[in-house]
Design an enzyme around this catalytic site. Structure first.
Site, PDB file in Angstrom:
ATOM      1  N   LYS A 198      38.751  36.076  43.731  1.00 50.10           N
ATOM      2  CA  LYS A 198      39.648  35.796  42.472  1.00 50.10           C
ATOM      3  C   LYS A 198      39.095  34.768  41.664  1.00 50.10           C
ATOM      4  O   LYS A 198      39.080  33.418  42.100  1.00 50.10           O
ATOM      5  CB  LYS A 198      41.135  35.669  42.676  1.00 50.10           C
ATOM      6  CG  LYS A 198      41.918  35.453  41.454  1.00 50.10           C
ATOM      7  CD  LYS A 198      43.425  35.530  41.703  1.00 50.10           C
ATOM      8  CE  LYS A 198      44.042  34.946  40.692  1.00 50.10           C
ATOM      9  NZ  LYS A 198      45.669  35.192  40.861  1.00 50.10           N
ATOM     10  N   LYS A 252      38.428  40.228  41.297  1.00 51.22           N
ATOM     11  CA  LYS A 252      39.342  39.947  40.138  1.00 51.22           C
ATOM     12  C   LYS A 252      38.947  38.924  39.270  1.00 51.22           C
ATOM     13  O   LYS A 252      38.513  37.868  39.683  1.00 51.22           O
ATOM     14  CB  LYS A 252      40.562  39.719  40.428  1.00 51.22           C
ATOM     15  CG  LYS A 252      41.836  39.545  39.379  1.00 51.22           C
ATOM     16  CD  LYS A 252      43.088  39.041  39.915  1.00 51.22           C
ATOM     17  CE  LYS A 252      43.849  38.333  38.681  1.00 51.22           C
ATOM     18  NZ  LYS A 252      45.348  37.810  38.974  1.00 51.22           N
TER      19      LYS A 252
HETATM   20  C1  PBG Z   1      48.837  34.944  40.233  1.00 48.73           C
HETATM   21  C2  PBG Z   1      48.503  35.981  39.579  1.00 48.73           C
HETATM   22  C3  PBG Z   1      47.666  35.872  38.373  1.00 48.73           C
HETATM   23  C4  PBG Z   1      47.271  37.349  37.975  1.00 48.73           C
HETATM   24  C5  PBG Z   1      47.820  38.309  39.062  1.00 48.73           C
HETATM   25  N1  PBG Z   1      48.259  37.230  40.004  1.00 48.73           N
HETATM   26  C6  PBG Z   1      47.551  35.051  37.163  1.00 48.73           C
HETATM   27  C7  PBG Z   1      46.641  33.786  37.649  1.00 48.73           C
HETATM   28  O1  PBG Z   1      46.173  33.572  38.629  1.00 48.73           O
HETATM   29  O2  PBG Z   1      46.916  33.006  37.098  1.00 48.73           O
HETATM   30  C8  PBG Z   1      46.792  37.881  36.563  1.00 48.73           C
HETATM   31  C9  PBG Z   1      46.909  39.278  36.305  1.00 48.73           C
HETATM   32  C10 PBG Z   1      46.318  39.485  34.993  1.00 48.73           C
HETATM   33  O3  PBG Z   1      45.834  38.764  34.241  1.00 48.73           O
HETATM   34  O4  PBG Z   1      46.654  40.813  34.682  1.00 48.73           O
HETATM   35  N2  PBG Z   1      50.150  35.034  41.036  1.00 48.73           N
END
Ligand code: PBG
Length: 328
Positions: A198, A252
Site C-alpha cells: 500500500k 493499492k
Molecule cells: C486506511 C485506508 C485508506 C484507504 C483505505 N483504507 C486511506 C489511507 O490510507 O489514507 C483509501 C481508499 C481509497 O482511497 O479509496 N484505513
C-alpha cells in the site's frame, strides 16, 4: 502483388464475436468488491461530494445497498465505519457495539452468506488525530503498540461476523499479530486480506472526505505507507505478509501501480487483489461529468487493465454500476 507477412494480426479483430472468442482477459461481476461506508448517528444517507454516487450510509441504507449488490451478483463488500466519537487510540474500532460491528451483524442478518463481508481493519477513521495508529509523545506512529490495537479490532470484527478482515495500516508485523489473536479466540476460519503493498498516495483524497479524516497538522502517512518510487519493496512487503499468514494480498492503488500488480502476481500463489481507489474513481467521474471522456468505457478499460496485470479481483467504487453493465 505485394506480399505481406503470413500472420495478419487483424484477422481475429474483424467482428465482435471473434474478438470475444479470443479475449485473454474477462471482467465479470465475480471480480468486483464494493467499498461501503456506514456512519454512526445519522438519520439520512450523506452523499460524498468528491465520490459521485457514493454515500455515507445509515445502518438502514447500508443494508439496502448490500441487498442491491447481492442481487446484482457482486460477491463481496468491504466495510468502513465512521464513528460518532473519535479519541487518541481509536477505541470505537474495537467496541463490540461500535458502528462497524453493529453493521456487520445487520448485514449478516440481511444477506446471510450471499455476500462475503470484508471489514477494513485500521484505526484512522476512529482516531482524533487521523493517523493509522497510536502516537508516541514525539508524535510518531508507534508500530508495536498499534499492532496490539489491531489485534483487538480483528477480534471485534470476527466476533461480529466478518468473513475477512483487511488490515490497511501498514504496520510491521500486523498480519502475524492478527492471525495469532484470531486463532487464540477460535476464529481460525476468519481470513486475512492484507493491504500488503500500500503506497502513500495522493489518490486517497476523496476517501478521507468519505470517512471524515483529517491528519493532524497537515501530516501524511509517508512514515508507514510505501514510497511510490519503490517497486522491489512491494515484493518484500508481500513476502512478509504471506509468511505471516495473509490469505490474500492486495496492491493499492491500482491503475498507477499495474507494474506492481504484475510483479506480485508473478511471485505469489495466494489470490492477489487490487484497490481501484477513490482518486482513481473521482478522476474518471469528474472528466466524464465534463463530457471529456466516456466514463463507463474508461471504467471498464481501467478494471480490465487491472485484471490483465494479474489481479484476481478489484475493490472499486464502480462495482454496482459495472455489475449492472455486465449483467449478473
Ligand atoms: C486506511 C485506508 C485508506 C484507504 C483505505 N483504507 C486511506 C489511507 O490510507 O489514507 C483509501 C481508499 C481509497 O482511497 O479509496 N484505513
Amino acid at each position: 502483388m505485394m506480399s505481406f507477412p503470413a500472420r495478419r494480426m487483424r484477422r481475429l479483430r474483424r467482428t465482435p464475436a471473434l474478438r470475444r472468442l479470443v479475449a485473454e482477459t474477462r471482467l465479470s461481476v465475480d471480480d468486483l468488491v464494493a467499498p461501503l461506508f456506514v456512519r454512526e448517528g445519522i438519520d439520512e444517507p450523506v452523499p460524498v461530494t468528491s465520490l459521485p454516487g457514493v454515500m455515507q450510509h445509515t445502518r438502514e441504507s447500508l443494508v439496502k445497498e448490500a441487498r442491491r449488490l447481492a442481487d446484482l451478483g457482486v460477491p463481496a463488500l468491504v466495510l468502513f465505519g465512521v464513528p460518532a466519537r473519535k479519541d487518541a487510540t481509536g477505541s470505537e474500532a474495537w467496541n463490540p457495539d461500535g458502528i462497524v460491528q453493529v453493521a456487520l451483524r445487520d448485514l449478516r442478518d440481511e444477506t446471510g452468506d450471499q455476500l462475503a463481508l470484508v471489514a477494513d481493519l485500521c484505526v484512522d477513521e476512529y482516531t482524533d488525530h487521523g493517523h493509522c495508529g497510536v502516537l508516541t509523545p514525539a508524535g510518531e506512529v508507534d508500530n508495536d503498540a498499534t499492532v496490539e490495537l489491531y489485534a483487538r479490532v480483528a477480534l471485534a470484527q470476527a466476533q461480529a461476523g466478518a468473513d475477512v478482515v483487511a488490515p490497511s495500516g501498514m504496520m510491521d508485523g500486523q498480519v502475524a499479530a492478527i492471525r495469532a489473536a484470531l486463532d487464540a479466540d477460535g476464529h481460525e476460519e476468519t481470513a486475512i486480506l492484507a493491504y500488503a503493498a500500500k503506497y502513500a498516495s495522493a489518490l486517497y483524497g476523496p476517501f478521507r472526505e468519505a470517512v471524515d479524516v483529517t491528519i493532524v497538522g497537515g501530516g501524511d502517512r509517508k512514515g508507514y505507507q510505501q514510497d511510490s518510487r519503490n517497486g522491489r519493496e512491494a515484493l518484500a512487503e508481500v513476502a512478509l505478509d504471506v509468511v505471516e499468514g495473509a490469505d490474500i494480498v492486495m496492491v493499492k492503488p491500482a491503475v498507477a501501480y499495474l507494474d506492481v500488480i504484475a510483479a506480485v502476481r508473478a511471485v505469489v500463489d495466494v489470490p492477489v487483489a487490487a484497490y481501484n481507489v477513490s482518486g482513481e474513481y473521482a478522476m474518471v467521474k469528474a472528466a466524464a461529468e465534463r463530457g471529456w471522456i466516456d466514463g463507463e468505457a474508461v471504467a471498464l478499460e481501467h478494471l480490465t487493465a487491472i485484471k490483465r496485470a494479474g489481479a484476481d479481483f478489484v475493490l472499486t467504487y464502480f462495482a454496482a454500476e459495472v455489475a449492472e453493465t455486465l449483467g449478473g
